[in-house]
Design an enzyme around this catalytic site. Sequence first.
Site, PDB file in Angstrom:
ATOM      1  N   GLY A 189      20.554   4.454   0.458  1.00 28.47           N
ATOM      2  CA  GLY A 189      20.285   3.021   0.614  1.00 28.47           C
ATOM      3  C   GLY A 189      18.901   2.687   1.116  1.00 28.47           C
ATOM      4  O   GLY A 189      18.648   1.576   1.567  1.00 28.47           O
ATOM      5  N   LYS A 207       4.102  -4.994   2.884  1.00 31.67           N
ATOM      6  CA  LYS A 207       4.258  -4.932   4.344  1.00 31.67           C
ATOM      7  C   LYS A 207       2.899  -5.005   5.042  1.00 31.67           C
ATOM      8  O   LYS A 207       2.772  -5.616   6.110  1.00 31.67           O
ATOM      9  CB  LYS A 207       5.012  -3.656   4.720  1.00 31.67           C
TER      10      LYS A 207
HETATM   11  P1  NDP Z   1      21.115  -3.929  -2.719  1.00 32.08           P
HETATM   12  O1  NDP Z   1      20.611  -3.704  -4.101  1.00 32.08           O
HETATM   13  O2  NDP Z   1      21.971  -2.899  -2.084  1.00 32.08           O
HETATM   14  O3  NDP Z   1      21.944  -5.300  -2.693  1.00 32.08           O
HETATM   15  C1  NDP Z   1      21.492  -6.475  -3.278  1.00 32.08           C
HETATM   16  C2  NDP Z   1      22.623  -7.491  -3.206  1.00 32.08           C
HETATM   17  O4  NDP Z   1      22.138  -8.748  -3.624  1.00 32.08           O
HETATM   18  C3  NDP Z   1      23.814  -7.155  -4.097  1.00 32.08           C
HETATM   19  O5  NDP Z   1      25.023  -7.484  -3.445  1.00 32.08           O
HETATM   20  C4  NDP Z   1      23.623  -8.086  -5.307  1.00 32.08           C
HETATM   21  O6  NDP Z   1      24.839  -8.477  -5.941  1.00 32.08           O
HETATM   22  C5  NDP Z   1      22.981  -9.280  -4.630  1.00 32.08           C
HETATM   23  N1  NDP Z   1      22.140 -10.051  -5.528  1.00 32.08           N
HETATM   24  C6  NDP Z   1      21.030  -9.645  -6.180  1.00 32.08           C
HETATM   25  N2  NDP Z   1      20.517 -10.662  -6.890  1.00 32.08           N
HETATM   26  C7  NDP Z   1      21.324 -11.721  -6.681  1.00 32.08           C
HETATM   27  C8  NDP Z   1      21.330 -13.051  -7.149  1.00 32.08           C
HETATM   28  N3  NDP Z   1      20.408 -13.499  -8.001  1.00 32.08           N
HETATM   29  N4  NDP Z   1      22.315 -13.879  -6.729  1.00 32.08           N
HETATM   30  C9  NDP Z   1      23.275 -13.437  -5.885  1.00 32.08           C
HETATM   31  N5  NDP Z   1      23.305 -12.185  -5.403  1.00 32.08           N
HETATM   32  C10 NDP Z   1      22.350 -11.350  -5.802  1.00 32.08           C
HETATM   33  O7  NDP Z   1      19.846  -4.252  -1.837  1.00 32.08           O
HETATM   34  P2  NDP Z   1      19.573  -3.908  -0.294  1.00 32.08           P
HETATM   35  O8  NDP Z   1      20.696  -4.396   0.521  1.00 32.08           O
HETATM   36  O9  NDP Z   1      19.137  -2.503  -0.184  1.00 32.08           O
HETATM   37  O10 NDP Z   1      18.248  -4.790  -0.018  1.00 32.08           O
HETATM   38  C11 NDP Z   1      18.323  -6.192   0.051  1.00 32.08           C
HETATM   39  C12 NDP Z   1      16.977  -6.764   0.487  1.00 32.08           C
HETATM   40  O11 NDP Z   1      16.636  -6.211   1.745  1.00 32.08           O
HETATM   41  C13 NDP Z   1      15.786  -6.456  -0.430  1.00 32.08           C
HETATM   42  O12 NDP Z   1      14.900  -7.544  -0.406  1.00 32.08           O
HETATM   43  C14 NDP Z   1      15.136  -5.262   0.226  1.00 32.08           C
HETATM   44  O13 NDP Z   1      13.750  -5.181  -0.057  1.00 32.08           O
HETATM   45  C15 NDP Z   1      15.341  -5.608   1.678  1.00 32.08           C
HETATM   46  N6  NDP Z   1      15.342  -4.478   2.571  1.00 32.08           N
HETATM   47  C16 NDP Z   1      16.147  -3.407   2.308  1.00 32.08           C
HETATM   48  C17 NDP Z   1      16.160  -2.331   3.161  1.00 32.08           C
HETATM   49  C18 NDP Z   1      16.988  -1.131   2.888  1.00 32.08           C
HETATM   50  O14 NDP Z   1      16.793  -0.127   3.580  1.00 32.08           O
HETATM   51  N7  NDP Z   1      17.896  -1.160   1.922  1.00 32.08           N
HETATM   52  C19 NDP Z   1      15.329  -2.327   4.368  1.00 32.08           C
HETATM   53  C20 NDP Z   1      14.515  -3.518   4.556  1.00 32.08           C
HETATM   54  C21 NDP Z   1      14.540  -4.538   3.681  1.00 32.08           C
HETATM   55  P3  NDP Z   1      25.831  -7.392  -6.623  1.00 32.08           P
HETATM   56  O15 NDP Z   1      26.446  -6.639  -5.470  1.00 32.08           O
HETATM   57  O16 NDP Z   1      26.824  -8.195  -7.358  1.00 32.08           O
HETATM   58  O17 NDP Z   1      24.968  -6.531  -7.491  1.00 32.08           O
HETATM   59  N1  HSE Z   2      12.615   0.529   0.284  1.00 32.67           N
HETATM   60  C1  HSE Z   2      12.165   0.297   1.612  1.00 32.67           C
HETATM   61  C2  HSE Z   2      11.834   1.600   2.277  1.00 32.67           C
HETATM   62  C3  HSE Z   2      13.236  -0.400   2.400  1.00 32.67           C
HETATM   63  O1  HSE Z   2      12.132   2.642   1.700  1.00 32.67           O
HETATM   64  O2  HSE Z   2      11.260   1.567   3.346  1.00 32.67           O
HETATM   65  C4  HSE Z   2      12.762  -0.823   3.752  1.00 32.67           C
HETATM   66  O3  HSE Z   2      11.856  -1.863   3.645  1.00 32.67           O
END
Ligand code: NDP
Ligand code: HSE
Length: 432
Positions: A189, A207
């Site tokens: 993740g 960032k």
């Molecule tokens: P995921 O891909 O795991 O989850 C994305 C979620 O958003 C899914 O549930 C998806 O739906 C939903 N989604 C995407 N597009 C839409 C839309 N148009 N309308 C409604 N729902 C939508 O992503 P992450 O949780 O890993 O990351 C989320 C955000 O957090 C990103 O911006 C990422 O850059 C940021 N982030 C992530 C980190 C990480 O370590 N993962 C750390 C720091 C920031 P569905 O489940 O149906 O596909």
């Molecule tokens: N894809 C990003 C990383 C998530 O690997 O650091 C955290 O911003």
Amino acid sequence: MERPVVRVGVIGGGFVGTALVQLLLDPTRHAAIVDGATAPLELVGVAVRDTSKPHPGIEAALLTSDVDGLLSNDLDVLVEVAGGIEPVRTYLETALKLGVSVVTANKALIAESGTELAQLAHDNGADLFYEAAVGGAIPILRALRSSLAGERINRVMGIVNGTTNYILTKMTSGGSDYASALAEAQALGYAEADPSADVEGFDVAAKVQILSTLAFGTRLSGDEVAREGITGIRAVDVEYALRSGYVIKMLGVAERVGETGVSRRAHPAMVPARHPLASVNGPMNAVFVEGVKSGPLMWLGQGAGGEPTATAVLGDVLDAARNRVSGRHDVPFSGDTSLHYVPAGELSSVFYLSIDVLDRPGVLSDVAGIFGRHDVSIRSMDQSGFGDEARLSFLTHRALSSDVFATVEELKASASVESVGACIRVIDGVFE
Ligand code: NDP
Ligand code: HSE
């Protein structure tokens, strides 16, 4: 107006969204969350793309694919942990125009449209918070915005991408190949939906832009950042670095150049093994800040992953909720926007270059001549292999980056050179 509860909607039920929902609904944390928000929070719904897909950890009754319906639900705070630019930007604009405060982890969107979104928030009496966008669980943006608000910062340098740090760590200590290390980072993740954002340096660049805003008051979105990724780094480069007392790390750097300039860069670098950043491994992030009076400061922590990131999102939700309850909002950060951007080519550094050549007479003098023509002085050279396999590894003396880039271009065109591999900056000292 006093409200009985603070209504929270979430877009995104993936790694971060699921962890956030679990934190918000954790009965053992309920009292602390209410205390932090100064009011009970009500989770109104969680929007995802496809509700028919399993979303373990989120109650089915909370799930919806109707984002507009969620937004028209008299929200106080909208959390966006979906990612991407559109349609998410439009959703956030709609929410802010309704006066709903927004919390997002989306660095790509903030680096592209943060200035406009922050203005929209201010104009509508709402907050726009994005602590989780940089460094996952590390509270670096709050530290820069509040604790160091009066300090003159000279440099912010850090490992701010968990995926690339995980990959480079695996290549350095586990002997993993690039592809399997990336697949592991995705499964855990850490990686973005499109991992080229991580490995090509776009995520770090976004960032760096955000860090530059808080450290130097430059624009939140649309500013230039020099960017190089890690896709060209091979096992031989990692081994060379280790033999020479360095490790390769993907860095984000924002620093003052003279009195009026600022440099913003995302690139891999060879970091001395004794440097504090050298021992930051796996998905861990670390941010090094050098202030004039504070001296060097460093934050270390989980920079990626659902649960660590969700803690930073939750902190922002509580701040936004507290502001709603007290009827105020934070004024968007603005500082000294007069600093001009200094292109990476105008800065000097020591460089490491690796070049595949045919092992035959005259090649070395051809290659050395190319360095010399561009005013790049060679500090050391190492040859490994022979015949078709010959590889030359160079460390340069400190040289102007544009001269090194021109050297690389001429090497690529030279008949003596099969291919140019990595061209990586070398950090010479601990506080270089
Ligand atoms: P995921 O891909 O795991 O989850 C994305 C979620 O958003 C899914 O549930 C998806 O739906 C939903 N989604 C995407 N597009 C839409 C839309 N148009 N309308 C409604 N729902 C939508 O992503 P992450 O949780 O890993 O990351 C989320 C955000 O957090 C990103 O911006 C990422 O850059 C940021 N982030 C992530 C980190 C990480 O370590 N993962 C750390 C720091 C920031 P569905 O489940 O149906 O596909
Ligand atoms: N894809 C990003 C990383 C998530 O690997 O650091 C955290 O911003």
